[in-house]
Design a protein around this motif. Structure first.
Motif, mmCIF file in Angstrom:
data_model
loop_
_atom_site.group_PDB
_atom_site.id
_atom_site.type_symbol
_atom_site.label_atom_id
_atom_site.label_comp_id
_atom_site.label_asym_id
_atom_site.label_seq_id
_atom_site.Cartn_x
_atom_site.Cartn_y
_atom_site.Cartn_z
ATOM 1 N N LEU A 29 9.400 -12.812 3.351
ATOM 2 C CA LEU A 29 9.399 -14.247 3.631
ATOM 3 C C LEU A 29 8.688 -14.549 4.954
ATOM 4 O O LEU A 29 7.854 -15.459 5.032
ATOM 5 N N LEU A 30 9.023 -13.796 5.988
ATOM 6 C CA LEU A 30 8.387 -14.004 7.288
ATOM 7 C C LEU A 30 6.883 -13.771 7.203
ATOM 8 O O LEU A 30 6.089 -14.534 7.765
ATOM 9 N N ALA A 31 6.480 -12.732 6.483
ATOM 10 C CA ALA A 31 5.055 -12.401 6.368
ATOM 11 C C ALA A 31 4.269 -13.536 5.736
ATOM 12 O O ALA A 31 3.206 -13.940 6.237
ATOM 13 N N ALA A 32 4.780 -14.054 4.621
ATOM 14 C CA ALA A 32 4.056 -15.117 3.921
ATOM 15 C C ALA A 32 4.006 -16.397 4.746
ATOM 16 O O ALA A 32 2.971 -17.077 4.798
ATOM 17 N N ARG A 33 5.103 -16.716 5.411
ATOM 18 C CA ARG A 33 5.142 -17.952 6.194
ATOM 19 C C ARG A 33 4.249 -17.861 7.425
ATOM 20 O O ARG A 33 3.574 -18.830 7.784
ATOM 21 N N VAL A 34 4.224 -16.703 8.102
ATOM 22 C CA VAL A 34 3.428 -16.556 9.319
ATOM 23 C C VAL A 34 1.937 -16.523 9.008
ATOM 24 O O VAL A 34 1.130 -17.184 9.671
ATOM 25 N N THR A 35 1.558 -15.746 8.001
ATOM 26 C CA THR A 35 0.135 -15.490 7.772
ATOM 27 C C THR A 35 -0.514 -16.454 6.789
ATOM 28 O O THR A 35 -1.721 -16.682 6.859
ATOM 29 N N GLN A 36 0.274 -17.014 5.863
ATOM 30 C CA GLN A 36 -0.311 -17.852 4.818
ATOM 31 C C GLN A 36 0.296 -19.254 4.767
ATOM 32 O O GLN A 36 -0.135 -20.082 3.964
ATOM 33 N N HIS A 37 1.318 -19.506 5.601
ATOM 34 C CA HIS A 37 2.012 -20.808 5.639
ATOM 35 C C HIS A 37 2.510 -21.217 4.251
ATOM 36 O O HIS A 37 2.497 -22.397 3.892
ATOM 37 N N THR A 38 2.942 -20.217 3.503
ATOM 38 C CA THR A 38 3.454 -20.466 2.157
ATOM 39 C C THR A 38 4.584 -19.471 1.894
ATOM 40 O O THR A 38 5.204 -18.970 2.829
ATOM 41 N N TRP A 39 4.858 -19.218 0.616
ATOM 42 C CA TRP A 39 5.924 -18.296 0.228
ATOM 43 C C TRP A 39 5.326 -17.104 -0.515
ATOM 44 O O TRP A 39 4.248 -17.223 -1.096
ATOM 45 N N PRO A 40 6.000 -15.974 -0.500
ATOM 46 C CA PRO A 40 5.518 -14.859 -1.322
ATOM 47 C C PRO A 40 5.478 -15.282 -2.789
ATOM 48 O O PRO A 40 6.322 -16.077 -3.242
ATOM 49 N N SER A 41 4.510 -14.780 -3.512
ATOM 50 C CA SER A 41 4.445 -15.107 -4.937
ATOM 51 C C SER A 41 5.559 -14.384 -5.680
ATOM 52 O O SER A 41 6.108 -13.371 -5.209
ATOM 53 N N LEU A 42 5.894 -14.898 -6.846
ATOM 54 C CA LEU A 42 6.911 -14.251 -7.671
ATOM 55 C C LEU A 42 6.491 -12.828 -8.018
ATOM 56 O O LEU A 42 7.323 -11.901 -8.011
ATOM 57 N N LYS A 43 5.199 -12.642 -8.283
ATOM 58 C CA LYS A 43 4.695 -11.300 -8.591
ATOM 59 C C LYS A 43 4.934 -10.352 -7.423
ATOM 60 O O LYS A 43 5.392 -9.216 -7.606
ATOM 61 N N GLN A 44 4.626 -10.797 -6.208
ATOM 62 C CA GLN A 44 4.846 -9.952 -5.036
ATOM 63 C C GLN A 44 6.322 -9.597 -4.879
ATOM 64 O O GLN A 44 6.668 -8.431 -4.631
ATOM 65 N N LEU A 45 7.188 -10.581 -5.032
ATOM 66 C CA LEU A 45 8.620 -10.322 -4.874
ATOM 67 C C LEU A 45 9.126 -9.335 -5.918
ATOM 68 O O LEU A 45 9.902 -8.423 -5.600
ATOM 69 N N GLY A 147 15.258 1.462 7.456
ATOM 70 C CA GLY A 147 14.718 0.533 8.436
ATOM 71 C C GLY A 147 13.251 0.212 8.259
ATOM 72 O O GLY A 147 12.781 -0.830 8.731
ATOM 73 N N ILE A 148 12.500 1.085 7.586
ATOM 74 C CA ILE A 148 11.078 0.809 7.371
ATOM 75 C C ILE A 148 10.859 -0.274 6.325
ATOM 76 O O ILE A 148 9.737 -0.772 6.167
ATOM 77 N N SER A 149 11.916 -0.674 5.620
ATOM 78 C CA SER A 149 11.743 -1.599 4.498
ATOM 79 C C SER A 149 11.174 -2.964 4.902
ATOM 80 O O SER A 149 10.313 -3.494 4.183
ATOM 81 N N PRO A 150 11.593 -3.597 6.015
ATOM 82 C CA PRO A 150 10.974 -4.882 6.362
ATOM 83 C C PRO A 150 9.483 -4.759 6.663
ATOM 84 O O PRO A 150 8.687 -5.622 6.276
ATOM 85 N N ALA A 151 9.095 -3.676 7.367
ATOM 86 C CA ALA A 151 7.678 -3.460 7.655
ATOM 87 C C ALA A 151 6.905 -3.213 6.368
ATOM 88 O O ALA A 151 5.783 -3.709 6.190
ATOM 89 N N ALA A 152 7.504 -2.452 5.462
ATOM 90 C CA ALA A 152 6.850 -2.183 4.182
ATOM 91 C C ALA A 152 6.645 -3.473 3.394
ATOM 92 O O ALA A 152 5.593 -3.683 2.768
ATOM 93 N N ALA A 153 7.637 -4.356 3.432
ATOM 94 C CA ALA A 153 7.521 -5.622 2.713
ATOM 95 C C ALA A 153 6.457 -6.510 3.344
ATOM 96 O O ALA A 153 5.721 -7.217 2.641
ATOM 97 N N TRP A 154 6.368 -6.507 4.678
ATOM 98 C CA TRP A 154 5.321 -7.283 5.356
ATOM 99 C C TRP A 154 3.943 -6.790 4.906
ATOM 100 O O TRP A 154 3.063 -7.588 4.575
ATOM 101 N N ILE A 155 3.767 -5.468 4.893
ATOM 102 C CA ILE A 155 2.502 -4.887 4.441
ATOM 103 C C ILE A 155 2.231 -5.249 2.988
ATOM 104 O O ILE A 155 1.094 -5.550 2.601
ATOM 105 N N ALA A 156 3.270 -5.239 2.172
ATOM 106 C CA ALA A 156 3.113 -5.552 0.757
ATOM 107 C C ALA A 156 2.572 -6.962 0.539
ATOM 108 O O ALA A 156 1.809 -7.214 -0.393
ATOM 109 N N VAL A 157 2.960 -7.888 1.417
ATOM 110 C CA VAL A 157 2.537 -9.283 1.282
ATOM 111 C C VAL A 157 1.171 -9.529 1.917
ATOM 112 O O VAL A 157 0.346 -10.269 1.380
ATOM 113 N N THR A 158 0.924 -8.894 3.071
ATOM 114 C CA THR A 158 -0.260 -9.241 3.862
ATOM 115 C C THR A 158 -1.365 -8.194 3.860
ATOM 116 O O THR A 158 -2.519 -8.503 4.157
#
Length: 290
Positions: A29-45, A147-158
């Motif tokens: 959620l943070l990744a999509a909002r910071v970098t794209q000013h939107t939400w992660p897509s359903l596919k990404q989630l 603990g690496i999971s939030p960073a992994a999710a950020w990478i997954a989105v951006t």
């Protein structure tokens, strides 16, 4: 067939996926909002969730394979599927191979960097299973694996990493490490007999509880640092207060002379903590002016 599925889900403690998954989703959620000013897509989630569940399932199975001798000798774990012979080692290896394949497919579907880093993530997850053989601080290795999971999710989105995510990674590492120290208190006698390492074995139960408390105090401080670094609105700060209160209650359930409520502290409270965090920080991202 249904009994086999239930046995497999019990072996990998499937319900414990709730511990790390909300933090990964918060990272997305943070990744999509910071970098794209939107939400992660359903596919990404969906691919992030599948990757998380698959990786954790593989890691838990490797953990059970690596520890089968110890599980067989420990009265608390002797009835688990592998030491009890309900599932075979061969089946466990096959299940691991399938879940690893699913993880790589999910990483491939996300982006090239996620796929490149997938073997690194698995190496971290699998390495944890052997750390109790040589270090007192295996609890932090477990924490880092989740603990690496939030960073992994950020990478997954951006497709790249914001260094601020390392703050959340550190918070999750200490959160998981702290509650694993609590959980290890019930195995202190077995760790002495088996020659395994743990914080309770080295420092005693009373000091182990203090160390776990210090880890969780640091978690609250790190979450406050993260919220400030992103200038998140009030729901994030309220979420930190809720997390702090739940952690305090978790520690109130156990003391050096009474570990009878340890299961409640470990399972229920940590599930409430992770889900509450996602709900409050999800609300913060919705109100966030980015």
């Amino acid at each position: 067939m249904s009994n086999r599925i239930r046995t497999v889900l019990e072996m990998i403690k499937f319900e414990h996926s709730v511990f790390a998954l909300p933090f990964a989703l918060t990272g997305a959620l943070l990744a999509a909002r910071v970098t794209q000013h939107t939400w992660p897509s359903l596919k990404q989630l969906l691919w992030i969730i599948l990757a998380m569940v698959a990786a954790r399932s593989a890691a838990m199975t490797i953990n059970r394979i690596a520890d089968v001798r110890y599980d067989r000798e420990n009265p608390r774990t002797a009835q688990r599927a592998l030491p009890a012979g309900v599932l075979s080692i061969g089946f466990a290896w096959m299940f691991t191979a399938v879940t690893v394949a699913i993880f790589f497919v999910a990483a491939w579907q996300l982006n090239p960097l996620a796929l490149k880093l997938a073997p690194v993530a698995l190496a971290i997850l699998f390495f944890y299973s052997y750390t109790k053989r040589f270090t007192t601080w295996s609890h932090l290795f477990l924490g880092f694996a989740l603990g690496i999971s939030p960073a992994a999710a950020w990478i997954a989105v951006t497709g790249h990493l914001d260094m601020r995510m390392l703050i959340l990674c550190a918070a999750v590492t200490l959160w998981v490490g702290g509650f694993d120290v609590l959980y290890a208190c019930q195995d202190i006698d077995f760790d002495h007999r088996a020659g395994l390492f743990s914080v309770p074995k080295r420092f005693g139960i009373a000091n182990a509880l203090l160390i776990a408390r210090a880890m969780h105090i640091a978690v609250v401080a790190l979450l406050a640092w993260l919220a400030a670094s992103f200038s998140l609105p009030w729901p994030a700060w309220l979420g930190i207060v809720v997390v702090a209160a739940l952690l305090a209650y978790e520690h109130s359930l156990v003391n050096a002379n009474d570990l009878s409520r340890l299961d409640a502290a470990f399972f229920a409270m940590n599930g409430y903590i992770s889900i509450s965090f996602l709900l409050f920080w999800g609300a913060a991202t919705a109100l966030w002016k980015v």
